[in-house]
Design a protein around this motif. Structure first.
Motif, PDB file in Angstrom:
ATOM      1  N   SER A 137      51.020 141.321  12.387  1.00  0.00           N
ATOM      2  CA  SER A 137      50.928 142.597  12.057  1.00  0.00           C
ATOM      3  C   SER A 137      51.511 143.407  11.078  1.00  0.00           C
ATOM      4  O   SER A 137      51.585 144.406  10.555  1.00  0.00           O
ATOM      5  N   VAL A 138      52.868 143.006  11.268  1.00  0.00           N
ATOM      6  CA  VAL A 138      54.539 143.771  10.500  1.00  0.00           C
ATOM      7  C   VAL A 138      54.517 142.741   9.417  1.00  0.00           C
ATOM      8  O   VAL A 138      54.743 141.797   9.508  1.00  0.00           O
ATOM      9  N   GLY A 139      55.059 143.707   8.233  1.00  0.00           N
ATOM     10  CA  GLY A 139      55.489 143.063   7.219  1.00  0.00           C
ATOM     11  C   GLY A 139      55.212 142.922   6.042  1.00  0.00           C
ATOM     12  O   GLY A 139      55.318 143.083   4.922  1.00  0.00           O
ATOM     13  N   GLY A 140      53.560 143.894   5.697  1.00  0.00           N
ATOM     14  CA  GLY A 140      52.873 143.612   4.971  1.00  0.00           C
ATOM     15  C   GLY A 140      52.018 142.696   4.055  1.00  0.00           C
ATOM     16  O   GLY A 140      51.467 142.719   3.059  1.00  0.00           O
ATOM     17  N   LYS A 141      51.787 141.587   4.662  1.00  0.00           N
ATOM     18  CA  LYS A 141      51.363 140.114   4.077  1.00  0.00           C
ATOM     19  C   LYS A 141      50.460 139.812   4.581  1.00  0.00           C
ATOM     20  O   LYS A 141      49.322 139.750   5.392  1.00  0.00           O
ATOM     21  N   VAL A 142      49.425 140.406   3.387  1.00  0.00           N
ATOM     22  CA  VAL A 142      47.605 139.195   3.413  1.00  0.00           C
ATOM     23  C   VAL A 142      47.081 138.568   2.533  1.00  0.00           C
ATOM     24  O   VAL A 142      47.802 138.171   1.631  1.00  0.00           O
ATOM     25  N   GLY A 143      45.935 138.495   3.172  1.00  0.00           N
ATOM     26  CA  GLY A 143      45.606 137.561   2.379  1.00  0.00           C
ATOM     27  C   GLY A 143      44.513 136.204   2.912  1.00  0.00           C
ATOM     28  O   GLY A 143      44.342 136.383   4.288  1.00  0.00           O
ATOM     29  N   VAL A 144      44.582 135.278   2.577  1.00  0.00           N
ATOM     30  CA  VAL A 144      42.892 134.389   2.607  1.00  0.00           C
ATOM     31  C   VAL A 144      43.381 132.658   2.696  1.00  0.00           C
ATOM     32  O   VAL A 144      44.429 133.163   1.557  1.00  0.00           O
ATOM     33  N   ASP A 145      43.009 131.928   2.706  1.00  0.00           N
ATOM     34  CA  ASP A 145      42.952 130.461   2.779  1.00  0.00           C
ATOM     35  C   ASP A 145      42.582 129.941   1.506  1.00  0.00           C
ATOM     36  O   ASP A 145      41.195 130.724   1.659  1.00  0.00           O
ATOM     37  N   LEU A 146      42.694 129.430   0.794  1.00  0.00           N
ATOM     38  CA  LEU A 146      41.574 128.116   0.164  1.00  0.00           C
ATOM     39  C   LEU A 146      41.922 127.026  -0.167  1.00  0.00           C
ATOM     40  O   LEU A 146      42.982 126.225  -0.157  1.00  0.00           O
ATOM     41  N   ASP A 147      40.537 126.068   0.155  1.00  0.00           N
ATOM     42  CA  ASP A 147      40.741 124.779   0.399  1.00  0.00           C
ATOM     43  C   ASP A 147      41.446 124.427   1.926  1.00  0.00           C
ATOM     44  O   ASP A 147      42.276 123.372   0.753  1.00  0.00           O
ATOM     45  N   HIS A 148      41.275 125.021   2.508  1.00  0.00           N
ATOM     46  CA  HIS A 148      42.706 124.963   3.488  1.00  0.00           C
ATOM     47  C   HIS A 148      43.796 125.324   3.847  1.00  0.00           C
ATOM     48  O   HIS A 148      44.718 124.757   4.443  1.00  0.00           O
ATOM     49  N   LEU A 149      44.069 126.296   2.384  1.00  0.00           N
ATOM     50  CA  LEU A 149      45.877 125.500   2.317  1.00  0.00           C
ATOM     51  C   LEU A 149      45.928 127.487   2.604  1.00  0.00           C
ATOM     52  O   LEU A 149      45.216 128.117   2.183  1.00  0.00           O
ATOM     53  N   LYS A 150      46.594 126.996   3.816  1.00  0.00           N
ATOM     54  CA  LYS A 150      47.377 128.321   4.176  1.00  0.00           C
ATOM     55  C   LYS A 150      47.804 129.447   2.867  1.00  0.00           C
ATOM     56  O   LYS A 150      48.821 129.628   2.476  1.00  0.00           O
ATOM     57  N   ASN A 151      47.242 130.793   3.455  1.00  0.00           N
ATOM     58  CA  ASN A 151      47.313 132.183   2.364  1.00  0.00           C
ATOM     59  C   ASN A 151      47.620 131.854   1.236  1.00  0.00           C
ATOM     60  O   ASN A 151      49.132 132.609   0.426  1.00  0.00           O
ATOM     61  N   GLU A 152      47.009 130.625   0.556  1.00  0.00           N
ATOM     62  CA  GLU A 152      47.030 130.748  -0.619  1.00  0.00           C
ATOM     63  C   GLU A 152      46.480 131.823  -1.728  1.00  0.00           C
ATOM     64  O   GLU A 152      47.189 132.059  -2.863  1.00  0.00           O
ATOM     65  N   ILE A 153      45.904 132.662  -1.346  1.00  0.00           N
ATOM     66  CA  ILE A 153      45.648 133.506  -2.208  1.00  0.00           C
ATOM     67  C   ILE A 153      45.510 135.040  -0.911  1.00  0.00           C
ATOM     68  O   ILE A 153      45.350 135.558  -0.007  1.00  0.00           O
ATOM     69  N   GLY A 154      46.666 135.540  -1.985  1.00  0.00           N
ATOM     70  CA  GLY A 154      47.217 136.773  -1.089  1.00  0.00           C
ATOM     71  C   GLY A 154      48.345 138.272  -1.772  1.00  0.00           C
ATOM     72  O   GLY A 154      48.266 137.612  -3.171  1.00  0.00           O
ATOM     73  N   LEU A 155      48.597 139.469  -1.199  1.00  0.00           N
ATOM     74  CA  LEU A 155      48.955 140.028  -2.211  1.00  0.00           C
ATOM     75  C   LEU A 155      50.443 140.794  -0.783  1.00  0.00           C
ATOM     76  O   LEU A 155      50.052 140.873   0.026  1.00  0.00           O
ATOM     77  N   PHE A 156      50.995 141.001  -0.969  1.00  0.00           N
ATOM     78  CA  PHE A 156      51.499 142.461  -0.331  1.00  0.00           C
ATOM     79  C   PHE A 156      51.539 144.006  -0.376  1.00  0.00           C
ATOM     80  O   PHE A 156      50.771 144.492  -1.130  1.00  0.00           O
TER      81      PHE A 156
END
Length: 366
Positions: A137-156
């Protein structure tokens, strides 16, 4: 009740069992007083945590509830699209405030949804799992997975505030608690020997230790994030255990009938990366074995199919920290000290996976 206040990158983190009062005051701020309120939950936080919030949140009656299915399988663009449509259908505008009530998946995805909807609406994190309270919850990393690759799509994208209510942990099964504890161990190993000594001896079955653990871990992560918000250098320290751990987690999402929680995968990663640290970065074998024995005692052994090793290497090659085709690691020098931007070749990673399988762990049967 006394709450602990930690100031972060343009937002406050509040920790304590009186934080709902702080949330009430936050929602009366001029910029949020007229905001439409939307809360994102899963079936677990809807059942166990939303009722706790309802007893104390003054504007609870105004909440519009969005619910998703729990688990990493929901953390994808298809679910995001459904939620963006739902926000549009309820008339959400750029003054709408999204409350993320849940664990790491809710926080990661809720922050991403808020940051992209109408080019950005404010969001608040109210983490309900140990993993989310001490880390996600801390640090500003947000995102989602793509084809089971962790946090492949995201931003700060930083939240407007974080409200950590330790009593939510009483709603969790032990397995979820232990998943979060893996990140606690990581914080101690990379940054604070005295914290490691505390964690080593702490009776984690005693709920009284958790508020201290949450505060210590958040302080460590926040200190690192403030020094390096966009993960150019120091913040990569937080990735210890994650190069291999994320690959293991993704591999299980792809193939296994057994689910693997994030912290369980990171515990595997920390064992393997402690081995690499002893080969490449001067970590004493005796210290490595102390760390690894503790990890096996707390998290047990998860069988890894050797036939999946090459797939694990392939998944590691997608890691966001890599550069110039090299696998990038954070490696320990000692307990409480690490180096970022260290590399290892595939052969050494395969040795590390073999080390994980064959270490003389407690209760191992030959």
């Amino acid at each position: 009740m006394n709450n602990q206040l930690i100031r972060s990158e343009g937002y406050d983190i509040l920790i304590g069992n009186g934080v709902v009062d702080e949330l009430n005051r936050f929602l009366q701020k001029p910029e949020y007083k007229q905001s439409r309120l939307v809360v994102l939950v899963d079936e677990h936080t809807s059942e166990h945590c939303l009722p706790i919030l309802s007893r104390n949140l003054e504007r609870f009656g105004e909440l519009n509830v969005l619910e998703i299915e729990s688990g990493e399988g929901s953390k994808n663009l298809q679910v995001c699209t459904r939620l963006w449509r739902a926000l549009g259908e309820m008339g959400a505008d750029r003054q709408t405030l999204l409350l993320n009530l849940g664990g790491g998946v809710i926080g990661d995805m809720g922050g991403f949804i808020a940051s992209a909807f109408k080019r950005g609406i404010p969001f608040v994190n109210i983490p309900t799992t140990l993993l989310a309270q001490v880390d996600a919850s801390v640090g500003g990393k947000v995102g989602v997975d793509l084809d089971h690759l962790k946090n492949e799509i995201g931003l700060f994208s930083f939240p407007a505030a974080v409200f950590i209510y330790p009593d939510f942990l009483k709603t969790l099964p032990r397995r979820e608690m232990m998943s979060g504890f893996a990140e606690v161990v990581k914080h101690a190993l990379i940054a604070d020997r005295s914290y490691w000594n505390y964690v080593l001896e702490a009776n984690i079955a005693d709920g009284k230790v958790w508020e201290k653990i949450i505060e210590n871990s958040v302080q460590i992560k926040n200190r690192i994030v403030l020094a390096d918000p966009k993960e150019k250098a120091l913040r990569k320290a937080l990735n210890f255990g994650h190069t291999i751990g994320h690959a293991v987690e993704s591999c299980f999402l792809e193939n296994s009938s057994r689910s693997l929680l994030h912290g369980e995968a990171i515990a595997i990663g920390m064992v393997a990366e402690a081995f690499i640290s002893s080969v490449k970065n001067g970590l004493l074998p005796s210290v490595r074995d102390l760390i690894v024995t503790f990890l096996f005692e707390k998290f047990g052994y998860v069988p890894l199919d050797p036939d999946s090793d090459l797939r694990l290497i392939e998944l590691m090659r997608h890691d966001k920290k890599n550069s110039n085709g090299l696998l990038n690691f954070t490696l320990l020098q000692d307990i409480g000290s690490c180096d970022v931007d260290q590399t290892a070749d595939a052969g050494l990673v395969l040795e590390a996976l073999s080390f994980y399988r064959h270490f003389e762990r407690p209760g191992r049967v030959h």
